[in-house]
Design a protein around this motif. Structure first.
Motif, PDB file in Angstrom:
ATOM      1  N   ARG A   1       0.843  -1.195   0.000  1.00 50.02           N
ATOM      2  CA  ARG A   1       0.000   0.000   0.000  1.00 50.02           C
ATOM      3  C   ARG A   1       0.881   1.249   0.000  1.00 50.02           C
ATOM      4  O   ARG A   1       2.038   1.190   0.429  1.00 50.02           O
TER       5      ARG A   1
ATOM      6  N   THR B   1      -5.553   1.840   2.148  1.00 49.21           N
ATOM      7  CA  THR B   1      -6.150   0.499   2.076  1.00 49.21           C
ATOM      8  C   THR B   1      -5.802  -0.261   0.809  1.00 49.21           C
ATOM      9  O   THR B   1      -5.429  -1.442   0.862  1.00 49.21           O
ATOM     10  N   THR B   2      -5.899   0.398  -0.349  1.00 48.76           N
ATOM     11  CA  THR B   2      -5.726  -0.292  -1.628  1.00 48.76           C
ATOM     12  C   THR B   2      -4.295  -0.765  -1.817  1.00 48.76           C
ATOM     13  O   THR B   2      -3.336  -0.033  -1.539  1.00 48.76           O
ATOM     14  N   LEU B   3      -4.150  -1.996  -2.295  1.00 46.74           N
ATOM     15  CA  LEU B   3      -2.836  -2.536  -2.653  1.00 46.74           C
ATOM     16  C   LEU B   3      -2.513  -2.036  -4.058  1.00 46.74           C
ATOM     17  O   LEU B   3      -2.981  -2.575  -5.060  1.00 46.74           O
TER      18      LEU B   3
END
Length: 567
Positions: A7, A210-212
């Motif tokens: 992230r 949050t997002t990878l």
């Protein structure tokens, strides 16, 4: 190969604490537009590529120079600081591929970007919370979201704006807390703009926390030669790895006692600080390293960057620096600067000659034999530049000249005649060459150089000179010329001539500022006879604007005679 998802917040947390840069990395080169596009891609769920890390074991961390990522980019000084590894008793991670992206993330979220556009600007990354996402299918290069580097969050223009410092999103673990933080500023907005702002805050928080957004692979080998190969291959896509980057990377890996990256960057900066300043890059210095080290090939080819060749350069580094420094000091005395050194490679044979002489104060010497050599060097540099002797197959040319200079010694006169013969040029300008020179235009590639030749006795030391239109260019507008009642033929004659060499001169900074756009007939009255002689101003009964054609032809004749005397 195992790729591990990551992230943005993970990367930011680790930068300059667990993640550093190896010395083989080149420097940060992205502009603000590339950084804005990176954040736009993250917000729009576009892939930003994978990263390549190198796990350097704790026992080896003192073997190689390690650098920090730049957090606050400064266009005047963009070098990465050396990392302090004292007290770190763990393995560290070095980035082999992904430096530009990671630095951009750090600048956008925790740093700043200083650049020059008419003036120096200290900026940070903002997001306009009131701009709805607007994808452009016809031009994917355009931003979907309102990211921009700005000096402040103050609105400008008529479009709805609420500029949010992007790095502020790091202060909140929960997106709702980030929205609540902005609640008072959103309260008085219409519902649609308030909803848009909250959606963007939530999306930004999600994409950062949050997002990878990507993956990284970690190379674990402690074999530096293998790591160097991995680095070269990883950097063969995207912004090309130039041969000079490869040479610097390899030298950094294989110099035994010196930090090549630090030495070469610092020395390049010191060259550029001589006199009124130059614009030499690391490419020039690295080329000089090959050229000024005996028996080394000078071509930028991977096979020439062998361990033994690089060790020879390291052993010769002190002499290389002395020879180049003396050379640049010498041309600075001659009046050459960043604007008129248009063929830097022509300096290398001069530097080799000075290296062979072994006199580090040659540029300041007043001995008869040294003064004669200085004059010969100046003329050779002028003619080899004006006749474009280093265009085309420059490596072949440089090799021939190096062969001629190989036996030079402390008392050898500068072999100008042999060098001219090797270059197949004459130390004079033909009528055809002078005719071509007269067509040089304002701020052209060779214009400043030719203008400087018209002032053989000028003291150039530490002075800044500007190219200036003798008859101010502001007066040469078609509508203004027609307003004077000129026939079409005279209008076209004035337009064709005003930007050419015969209407140009070199003024000091203060002279140029005082002259500004003052009509020439008025300004010349404030100058003395020596000024007119120095600038080849022809004797005329009047310098009114109507006499420009006459002035142009007479000054052109004076320039022709001055250039014919250059022998």
């Amino acid at each position: 190969m195992e790729y591990i998802p990551v992230r943005v917040s993970d990367i930011i947390r680790q930068v300059n604490r667990d993640i550093y840069l190896p010395a083989i990395q080149r420097e940060f080169v992205w502009g603000t537009d590339r950084i804005e596009r990176l954040f736009d891609s993250i917000m729009a769920d576009f892939p930003i590529g994978s990263f390549l890390y190198w796990k350097l074991e704790q026992k080896n961390k003192d073997e190689w120079p390690i650098y920090e990522f730049i957090r606050d980019f400064d266009g005047e000084s963009s070098h990465n600081p050396l990392a302090n590894m004292a007290g770190i008793t763990r393995d560290v991670t070095l980035v082999l591929d992904g430096q530009q992206r990671i630095t951009s993330l750090l600048i956008g979220l925790k740093g700043s970007y200083r650049y020059f556009y008419y003036r120096w600007r200290q900026t940070s990354l903002y997001l306009n919370l009131l701009k709805p996402p607007t994808p452009n299918e016809d031009n994917p290069e355009e931003l979907t979201y309102g990211f921009a580097f700005r000096e402040s969050g103050d609105p400008s223009g008529k479009a709805p704006q609420l500029w949010y410092p992007v790095g502020r999103i790091l202060d909140f673990e929960d997106a709702e807390d980030a929205k609540a933080d902005m609640k008072s500023k959103l309260a008085e907005l219409p519902e649609d703009l308030r909803d848009n702002a909250n959606r963007l805050i939530g999306r930004l928080h999600n994409r950062i926390h949050t997002t990878l957004v990507g993956n990284y692979y970690q190379e674990k080998s402690q074999d530096y030669d293998k790591v160097l190969q991995v680095f070269v291959r990883a950097n063969s896509a995207g912004q090309p790895l130039e041969y000079s980057d490869l040479l610097l990377a390899t030298a950094t890996a294989k110099w035994e006692t010196l930090d090549a990256r630090k030495e070469i960057h610092e020395f390049t900066d010191s060259l550029n600080d001589i006199g009124t300043g130059y614009g030499f890059g690391k490419d020039f210095v690295l080329k000089a390293c090959l050229y000024l080290t005996e028996d080394l090939p000078i071509q930028y080819r991977v096979k020439n960057f062998s361990r033994s060749n690089l060790r020879k350069i390291e052993e010769n580094w002190g002499d290389i620096k002395e020879a180049l420094t003396t050379t640049v000091r010498l041309i600075s005395r001659f009046g050459f600067n960043s604007k008129n050194v248009v063929a830097p490679l022509a300096l290398l044979p001069i530097a080799l000659y000075l290296l062979k002489r072994g006199n580090r104060t040659f540029d300041m010497s007043s001995k008869v034999e040294d003064a004669e050599a200085q004059i010969a060097i100046r003329q050779w540099f002028i003619f080899s530049t004006l006749k474009n002797a280093f265009g085309g197959s420059s490596d072949t040319t440089l090799n021939r000249l190096r062969e001629l200079l190989k036996d030079a010694g402390p008392d050898t006169p500068f072999p100008a005649d042999d060098l001219y013969k090797s270059l197949e040029i004459e130390p004079r300008l033909t009528d055809a060459e002078i005719e071509r020179i007269l067509t040089y235009r304002y701020q052209g590639r060779y214009t400043n150089l030719v203008l400087s030749l018209l002032y053989p006795d000028r003291d150039w030391k530490d002075a800044v000179f500007h190219e200036d239109h003798i008859f101010p260019q502001s007066e040469f507008q078609i509508r203004l010329l027609k307003r004077r009642g000129y026939a079409e033929s005279k209008v076209q004659s004035y337009i064709a001539k005003y930007n050419l060499l015969a209407n140009l001169q070199l003024l000091t900074e203060s002279e140029n500022l005082s002259k500004n756009a003052t009509p020439f007939e008025e300004w010349i009255k404030t100058r003395d006879a020596s000024f007119q002689r120095r600038h080849l101003i022809p004797e005329m009964t009047s310098y009114v604007f109507d006499a420009f054609d006459e002035f142009y032809e007479k000054r052109k004749d004076s320039i022709v005679k001055a250039l014919q005397r250059l022998t």
